[in-house]
Design an enzyme around this catalytic site. Structure first.
Site, mmCIF file in Angstrom:
data_model
loop_
_atom_site.group_PDB
_atom_site.id
_atom_site.type_symbol
_atom_site.label_atom_id
_atom_site.label_comp_id
_atom_site.label_asym_id
_atom_site.label_seq_id
_atom_site.Cartn_x
_atom_site.Cartn_y
_atom_site.Cartn_z
ATOM 1 C CB ALA A 71 -0.931 -0.016 1.212
ATOM 2 C CG MET A 72 3.880 1.977 -1.925
ATOM 3 S SD MET A 72 5.083 1.741 -3.239
ATOM 4 C CE MET A 72 4.379 0.323 -4.031
ATOM 5 C CD GLU B 86 -0.586 8.678 1.334
ATOM 6 O OE1 GLU B 86 -0.050 8.077 2.272
ATOM 7 O OE2 GLU B 86 -0.614 9.919 1.251
ATOM 8 C CB SER C 193 2.159 6.761 -7.699
ATOM 9 O OG SER C 193 2.335 7.595 -8.819
ATOM 10 C CB ILE D 161 -4.474 -1.195 -2.163
ATOM 11 C CG1 ILE D 161 -4.133 0.209 -1.639
ATOM 12 C CG2 ILE D 161 -3.530 -2.256 -1.610
ATOM 13 C CD1 ILE D 161 -2.845 0.813 -2.157
ATOM 14 C CG HIS E 144 13.480 11.126 0.102
ATOM 15 N ND1 HIS E 144 14.634 11.604 -0.478
ATOM 16 C CD2 HIS E 144 12.497 11.391 -0.779
ATOM 17 C CE1 HIS E 144 14.347 12.120 -1.670
ATOM 18 N NE2 HIS E 144 13.059 12.002 -1.873
ATOM 19 C CD GLN F 83 12.101 -8.504 -7.541
ATOM 20 O OE1 GLN F 83 13.040 -8.159 -6.839
ATOM 21 N NE2 GLN F 83 11.425 -9.612 -7.324
ATOM 22 C CD GLU F 84 6.243 -3.540 -6.253
ATOM 23 O OE1 GLU F 84 5.179 -3.039 -6.664
ATOM 24 O OE2 GLU F 84 6.701 -3.303 -5.120
ATOM 25 N NE ARG F 85 7.462 1.798 -11.569
ATOM 26 C CZ ARG F 85 7.939 2.751 -10.808
ATOM 27 N NH1 ARG F 85 9.239 2.923 -10.697
ATOM 28 N NH2 ARG F 85 7.124 3.563 -10.160
#
Length: 172
Positions: free
Chosen positions: A33-34, A36, A41, A66, A87, A149-151
């Site tokens: 969950a990123m 909002e 994003s 999500i 950050h 990696q997700e992309r």
């Protein structure tokens, strides 16, 4: 392949022993969950926050779009831990049934209907210190590392779907 690496690479031995058997067997469904409602994003603009209360972190905020939001048992939630640092984020594992954790509506989408997409709400969720992944000030760095990696995994999946679709079109 998208969420389990966070636990595998950042988790403590205790966390891995607690969660990985259910993840590997498929008994535990995962989500990250990123995104909002107000910031999209933009990770640096994240509003969801986690306040260190000594024995636990108090999580407040909302996430949207999500994947697996309704079905998930474990959700890796990104939250701001340092309001002075753009950050300064941490990663927190929220488990199904934690007090203050609510699932919103299932959102409509065009494809991949078997994988739900939902809104999630965190209203004073007490996240135990044992559910923090890695250093709670390094979440931005971790997300940048794993999003690549997700992309790549998503791109491969999209190519496979395109090849299947084109294959069907050639048969017609």
């Amino acid at each position: 392949n998208l969420v389990a690496p966070y636990i595998d690479k950042l988790g403590t031995e205790e966390q891995k022993l607690r969660w990985m058997p259910g993840i590997v067997s498929g008994e535990k469904i995962l989500a990250v969950a990123m995104t909002e409602p107000s910031t999209g994003s933009d990770l640096a603009g994240m509003k969801t926050r986690a306040d260190d209360k000594g024995d636990y972190w108090l999580l407040h905020g909302a996430k949207t779009y999500i994947s697996n939001g309704i079905l998930s048992d474990l959700i890796v939630v990104a939250a701001r831990t340092d309001p002075e640092n753009r950050h300064g984020l941490g990663l927190f594992v929220v488990e199904r049934g934690m007090d203050g954790f609510e699932r919103g509506r299932k959102l409509d989408k065009m494809g991949m209907k078997a994988q739900d997409t939902a809104e999630l709400f965190f209203n004073d969720v007490k996240v135990p210190k044992a559910n923090v992944l890695g250093d709670p000030s390094q979440g931005f760095r971790y997300l940048a590392r794993f999003l690549a990696q997700e992309r790549l995994v998503a791109a491969i999946g999209f190519l496979v779907l395109m090849m299947i679709f084109l294959g069907r079109m050639l048969v017609l």
